[in-house]
Scaffold this motif. Sequence first.
Motif, PDB file in Angstrom:
ATOM      1  N   ALA A 193      37.035  22.044  27.187  1.00 52.34           N
ATOM      2  CA  ALA A 193      38.410  22.505  27.360  1.00 52.34           C
ATOM      3  C   ALA A 193      38.676  23.568  26.292  1.00 52.34           C
ATOM      4  O   ALA A 193      38.101  23.501  25.196  1.00 52.34           O
ATOM      5  CB  ALA A 193      39.382  21.333  27.212  1.00 52.34           C
ATOM      6  N   PRO A 194      39.524  24.547  26.572  1.00 53.77           N
ATOM      7  CA  PRO A 194      39.762  25.621  25.599  1.00 53.77           C
ATOM      8  C   PRO A 194      40.161  25.128  24.202  1.00 53.77           C
ATOM      9  O   PRO A 194      39.667  25.653  23.197  1.00 53.77           O
ATOM     10  CB  PRO A 194      40.887  26.439  26.239  1.00 53.77           C
ATOM     11  N   GLY A 195      41.021  24.138  24.113  1.00 54.06           N
ATOM     12  CA  GLY A 195      41.441  23.622  22.806  1.00 54.06           C
ATOM     13  C   GLY A 195      40.298  23.003  22.031  1.00 54.06           C
ATOM     14  O   GLY A 195      40.168  23.192  20.817  1.00 54.06           O
ATOM     15  N   TYR A 196      39.439  22.263  22.723  1.00 52.01           N
ATOM     16  CA  TYR A 196      38.291  21.647  22.060  1.00 52.01           C
ATOM     17  C   TYR A 196      37.284  22.713  21.646  1.00 52.01           C
ATOM     18  O   TYR A 196      36.719  22.648  20.555  1.00 52.01           O
ATOM     19  CB  TYR A 196      37.634  20.608  22.976  1.00 52.01           C
ATOM     20  N   SER A 237      37.870  25.860  20.828  1.00 56.31           N
ATOM     21  CA  SER A 237      38.328  26.609  19.652  1.00 56.31           C
ATOM     22  C   SER A 237      38.308  25.759  18.387  1.00 56.31           C
ATOM     23  O   SER A 237      38.100  26.280  17.297  1.00 56.31           O
ATOM     24  CB  SER A 237      39.721  27.198  19.894  1.00 56.31           C
ATOM     25  N   ALA A 238      38.475  24.451  18.519  1.00 56.07           N
ATOM     26  CA  ALA A 238      38.408  23.575  17.347  1.00 56.07           C
ATOM     27  C   ALA A 238      36.966  23.365  16.888  1.00 56.07           C
ATOM     28  O   ALA A 238      36.687  23.287  15.690  1.00 56.07           O
ATOM     29  CB  ALA A 238      39.057  22.223  17.660  1.00 56.07           C
ATOM     30  N   TRP A 281      35.411  17.412  35.142  1.00 61.80           N
ATOM     31  CA  TRP A 281      35.709  16.810  33.850  1.00 61.80           C
ATOM     32  C   TRP A 281      35.425  17.799  32.747  1.00 61.80           C
ATOM     33  O   TRP A 281      34.442  18.540  32.811  1.00 61.80           O
ATOM     34  CB  TRP A 281      34.859  15.554  33.649  1.00 61.80           C
ATOM     35  N   LEU A 282      36.284  17.796  31.719  1.00 57.23           N
ATOM     36  CA  LEU A 282      36.088  18.648  30.556  1.00 57.23           C
ATOM     37  C   LEU A 282      36.168  17.811  29.299  1.00 57.23           C
ATOM     38  O   LEU A 282      36.908  16.832  29.225  1.00 57.23           O
ATOM     39  CB  LEU A 282      37.170  19.732  30.488  1.00 57.23           C
ATOM     40  N   ILE A 283      35.420  18.215  28.286  1.00 55.99           N
ATOM     41  CA  ILE A 283      35.502  17.567  26.974  1.00 55.99           C
ATOM     42  C   ILE A 283      36.742  18.123  26.300  1.00 55.99           C
ATOM     43  O   ILE A 283      36.859  19.328  26.098  1.00 55.99           O
ATOM     44  CB  ILE A 283      34.233  17.833  26.151  1.00 55.99           C
ATOM     45  N   THR A 284      37.671  17.228  25.975  1.00 54.90           N
ATOM     46  CA  THR A 284      38.968  17.659  25.420  1.00 54.90           C
ATOM     47  C   THR A 284      39.144  17.275  23.955  1.00 54.90           C
ATOM     48  O   THR A 284      40.049  17.741  23.293  1.00 54.90           O
ATOM     49  CB  THR A 284      40.139  17.068  26.220  1.00 54.90           C
ATOM     50  N   GLY A 285      38.331  16.377  23.488  1.00 57.51           N
ATOM     51  CA  GLY A 285      38.486  15.927  22.103  1.00 57.51           C
ATOM     52  C   GLY A 285      37.326  15.126  21.634  1.00 57.51           C
ATOM     53  O   GLY A 285      36.411  14.818  22.335  1.00 57.51           O
TER      54      GLY A 285
END
Length: 167
Positions: A80-83, A85-86, A163-167
């Motif tokens: 996922a974009p947030g994951y 960039s983190a 499914w996306l890895i989000t965290g």
Amino acid sequence: MHIASRLAALALVPLLVTVPAACGEDEPEMPPLTPEPGDALPAARSSAPPPAQSRAARMVLYKYLRGIAAGDAKVCAHLAPGYESATYPDPGGCEKGLAAAKARLRPQDVTALKSVTVPAAEAGPDEGEITIAFEDLRWKAEPARPGGVLAARYTLAQSGDRWLITG
């Protein structure tokens, strides 16, 4: 006037009765709650989704971890974009940072990632999400060590039909 003073006195009675209880005085103590023989107990809630339900999410993490070992930037599509960039904060994100992230892993961690499997998952933390703890991953040889791109926990969520890895 006699009736009015009686009504005023009666109006004060409930107030005077509740004041001591509000201050903690004369409060009755309740015995501890214990189940009675005929009481129905709440059903145990399993935190593990059925394997078939979590299979697609587990497969995404499997591909991502094995892709790190191979240095294959195609696995960046699973983030996922947030994951992303983190985890890969430098310009270019995962696609440009994957090789550097792999280079920071110990050689034995890269070897371990080539044989990792993802046999189990937990429901949550939010509705519709799957969480996989690093210690639940399985290895053919010595396990990799968490750190850097190898998170202690992975959370995956469905986005559309994938499914996306989000965290």
